[in-house]
Scaffold this motif. Sequence first.
Motif, mmCIF file in Angstrom:
data_model
loop_
_atom_site.group_PDB
_atom_site.id
_atom_site.type_symbol
_atom_site.label_atom_id
_atom_site.label_comp_id
_atom_site.label_asym_id
_atom_site.label_seq_id
_atom_site.Cartn_x
_atom_site.Cartn_y
_atom_site.Cartn_z
ATOM 1 N N TRP A 14 0.812 -1.210 0.000
ATOM 2 C CA TRP A 14 0.000 0.000 0.000
ATOM 3 C C TRP A 14 0.844 1.257 0.000
ATOM 4 C CZ3 TRP A 14 0.529 3.251 4.168
ATOM 5 C CH2 TRP A 14 1.125 2.708 5.305
ATOM 6 N N VAL A 15 2.143 1.161 0.255
ATOM 7 C CA VAL A 15 2.988 2.345 0.288
ATOM 8 C C VAL A 15 3.725 2.470 -1.040
ATOM 9 C CG1 VAL A 15 4.904 3.498 1.428
ATOM 10 C CG2 VAL A 15 3.292 2.192 2.774
ATOM 11 N N THR A 16 3.397 3.523 -1.761
ATOM 12 C CA THR A 16 4.121 3.874 -2.974
ATOM 13 C C THR A 16 4.976 5.096 -2.652
ATOM 14 O OG1 THR A 16 2.332 5.299 -3.732
ATOM 15 C CG2 THR A 16 2.270 2.993 -4.447
ATOM 16 N N VAL A 21 5.541 10.173 0.485
ATOM 17 C CA VAL A 21 5.809 11.614 0.595
ATOM 18 C C VAL A 21 4.568 12.341 1.101
ATOM 19 C CG1 VAL A 21 6.335 13.698 -0.738
ATOM 20 C CG2 VAL A 21 7.623 11.600 -1.136
ATOM 21 N N TRP A 22 3.397 11.957 0.594
ATOM 22 C CA TRP A 22 2.154 12.589 1.037
ATOM 23 C C TRP A 22 1.929 12.365 2.529
ATOM 24 C CZ3 TRP A 22 -2.551 11.227 3.138
ATOM 25 C CH2 TRP A 22 -3.549 12.180 3.047
ATOM 26 N N ARG A 71 8.963 2.153 8.351
ATOM 27 C CA ARG A 71 8.708 1.663 6.986
ATOM 28 C C ARG A 71 9.871 1.994 6.059
ATOM 29 N NH1 ARG A 71 8.264 -0.790 3.181
ATOM 30 N NH2 ARG A 71 6.460 -1.144 1.865
ATOM 31 N N GLY A 72 10.445 3.181 6.230
ATOM 32 C CA GLY A 72 11.618 3.551 5.448
ATOM 33 C C GLY A 72 12.825 2.697 5.783
ATOM 34 N N LEU A 73 12.964 2.338 7.057
ATOM 35 C CA LEU A 73 14.062 1.465 7.464
ATOM 36 C C LEU A 73 13.903 0.075 6.862
ATOM 37 C CD1 LEU A 73 16.605 1.127 9.210
ATOM 38 C CD2 LEU A 73 15.105 0.466 11.085
ATOM 39 N N ASP A 83 7.813 0.098 -3.709
ATOM 40 C CA ASP A 83 7.873 0.045 -5.158
ATOM 41 C C ASP A 83 6.723 0.838 -5.745
ATOM 42 O OD1 ASP A 83 10.063 -1.665 -5.192
ATOM 43 O OD2 ASP A 83 8.776 -3.441 -5.032
ATOM 44 N N ASP A 84 6.926 1.302 -6.977
ATOM 45 C CA ASP A 84 5.826 1.897 -7.727
ATOM 46 C C ASP A 84 4.861 0.794 -8.109
ATOM 47 O OD1 ASP A 84 6.017 4.621 -7.852
ATOM 48 O OD2 ASP A 84 7.466 4.584 -9.482
#
Length: 85
Positions: A14-16, A21-22, A71-73, A83-84
């Motif tokens: 679910w994270v693109t 960024v949003w 999540r970034g880690l 991923d896109d």
Amino acid sequence: MTDGADAATGTDTWVTPSRFVWLALLAVGLIVASFVVRGLSRLVVGYGTAMALSAPFLAAGGLLVVGLTLRGLLDLLGIMPIDDA
């Protein structure tokens, strides 16, 4: 795949990058809103009430920052790549 599902692992991504960024901007906005609410409400009500009014904004923004950091880690370590979709 366009629905956000990862066919290789069967998990939902679910994270693109654009959503990440949003969400980061939303977190910063919530934290700034907490300070604005606290400052403006101190003009009308006492310090304790002003803190109580701004606390939900600060807590939501802080939890969002912590979640996005984790999540970034996970992406940095390659465990759950962003991923896109």
